[in-house]
Design a protein around this motif. Structure first.
Motif, short mmCIF file in Angstrom:
data_model
loop_
_atom_site.label_atom_id
_atom_site.label_comp_id
_atom_site.label_asym_id
_atom_site.label_seq_id
_atom_site.Cartn_x
_atom_site.Cartn_y
_atom_site.Cartn_z
N SER A 1 15.18 6.18 6.74
CA SER A 1 14.52 7.04 7.73
C SER A 1 15.30 8.32 8.01
N LEU A 2 16.60 8.34 7.70
CA LEU A 2 17.42 9.50 8.02
C LEU A 2 16.94 10.77 7.32
N VAL A 3 16.65 10.67 6.03
CA VAL A 3 16.26 11.85 5.26
C VAL A 3 14.98 12.49 5.79
N PRO A 4 13.86 11.75 5.93
CA PRO A 4 12.64 12.40 6.45
C PRO A 4 12.82 12.97 7.85
N ILE A 5 13.58 12.29 8.70
CA ILE A 5 13.80 12.79 10.06
C ILE A 5 14.57 14.10 10.03
N LEU B 1 10.86 16.49 -2.38
CA LEU B 1 11.26 15.68 -1.23
C LEU B 1 11.13 16.48 0.06
N VAL B 2 11.67 17.68 0.06
CA VAL B 2 11.65 18.52 1.27
C VAL B 2 10.23 18.92 1.62
N ASP B 3 9.44 19.35 0.63
CA ASP B 3 8.05 19.74 0.89
C ASP B 3 7.26 18.58 1.50
N THR B 4 7.53 17.38 1.04
CA THR B 4 6.81 16.20 1.53
C THR B 4 7.11 15.94 2.99
N PHE B 5 8.39 15.90 3.35
CA PHE B 5 8.76 15.49 4.70
C PHE B 5 8.78 16.62 5.72
N TRP C 1 2.87 14.42 9.35
CA TRP C 1 2.16 13.16 9.17
C TRP C 1 2.67 12.36 7.98
N MET C 2 3.24 13.06 6.98
CA MET C 2 3.86 12.35 5.87
C MET C 2 5.13 11.63 6.34
N THR C 3 5.89 12.31 7.18
CA THR C 3 7.09 11.67 7.75
C THR C 3 6.70 10.48 8.61
N LEU C 4 5.63 10.60 9.37
CA LEU C 4 5.17 9.51 10.23
C LEU C 4 4.76 8.30 9.40
N ILE C 5 4.04 8.53 8.30
CA ILE C 5 3.65 7.44 7.40
C ILE C 5 4.89 6.74 6.84
N LEU D 1 0.83 -1.20 0.00
CA LEU D 1 0.00 0.00 0.00
C LEU D 1 0.87 1.26 0.00
N PHE D 2 1.95 1.22 0.79
CA PHE D 2 2.86 2.37 0.82
C PHE D 2 3.52 2.58 -0.54
N LEU D 3 3.87 1.49 -1.20
CA LEU D 3 4.52 1.59 -2.51
C LEU D 3 3.63 2.31 -3.52
N VAL D 4 2.33 2.01 -3.48
CA VAL D 4 1.39 2.68 -4.38
C VAL D 4 1.40 4.19 -4.11
N TRP D 5 1.34 4.57 -2.82
CA TRP D 5 1.34 5.99 -2.48
C TRP D 5 2.69 6.63 -2.81
#
Length: 232
Positions: A220-224, A157-161, A165-169, A129-133
């Protein structure tokens, strides 16, 4: 009658082994892919230009023998084929295991199994499911949840994370991926006959943990760090 039963049983056994080998082989393809993808993601620490240069380089691989971006699409088609094989094999093996269980267990059967093995089926569904998103977010649809530009890979990338809640997903999906890699590595080693001794079994489990921590942690490093404002 007995001979017919033995023949059918032999065919079913060989078919099950084939499905397990297909799962192991397609799983190895995905391990190699996520390692390469993780390396590319970490380019974000080098800044806007370095990350976008890497993204453009992916599309120019194979030129001039192939048109711009074609090799990347061939790789995507190969990954989709591997995904279909992996999911089909997993579903077929699950159905066979369920059908072979004629009576329910009186005692709870999961006491001796690891969390990652019990999580395998649901974790795989979570990853799917995550792959689809993820594809809709960054590759096919290019959805910017903040309403910003979508044609700049680094800014997308930056706008997303920057959205918590996007980072949490994303982090939840990386946890699922880590657990999947941990047990999947052990299962693949077992299928390929690489767990025939106590030492080889320890090595397989250790490799599973190394891959799980390396891949899930690396992704996980990049979104954090984006959410923390280090990458902006």
């Amino acid at each position: 009658m007995a001979t017919t039963t033995l023949v059918k049983g032999g065919r079913a056994s060989r078919s099950t082994i084939t499905l397990k080998i297909l799962m192991a082989g397609s799983g190895i393809i995905f391990v190699l892919y996520v390692l390469a993808h993780m390396y590319g993601n970490l380019k974000a620490f080098s800044g806007h230009d370095a990350y976008n240069e890497y993204a453009e380089h992916l599309r120019s691989i194979g030129e001039p023998m192939l048109p711009h971006g074609n090799l990347l699409w061939l790789m995507r088609i190969g990954l989709v084929a591997a995904l279909v094989v992996h999911v089909y094999s997993a579903a077929a093996l699950w159905r066979r295991a369920r059908n072979a269980r004629t009576t329910k267990y009186v005692m709870k059967k999961n006491l001796a199994s690891s969390f990652s093995s019990r999580w395998m089926r649901w974790g795989g569904l979570t990853i799917l499911l995550f792959l689809v998103w993820h594809l809709a977010n960054f590759t096919i649809g290019k959805v910017n949840v903040q309403g910003g530009e979508t044609n700049d890979p680094y800014n997308l990338l930056v706008d997303t994370f920057q959205v918590w809640w996007m980072t949490l997903i994303y982090l939840a999906a990386m946890f699922a991926l880590g657990m999947h890699l941990h047990h999947g590595t052990w299962s693949a080693a077992q299928t390929l006959g690489l767990t025939n001794s106590a030492r080889s079994r320890r090595n397989a489990k250790t490799l599973g943990w190394i891959l799980a921590v390396l891949v899930a942690g690396g992704f996980s490093l990049v979104p954090i760090f984006v959410l923390a404002g280090v990458i902006d």
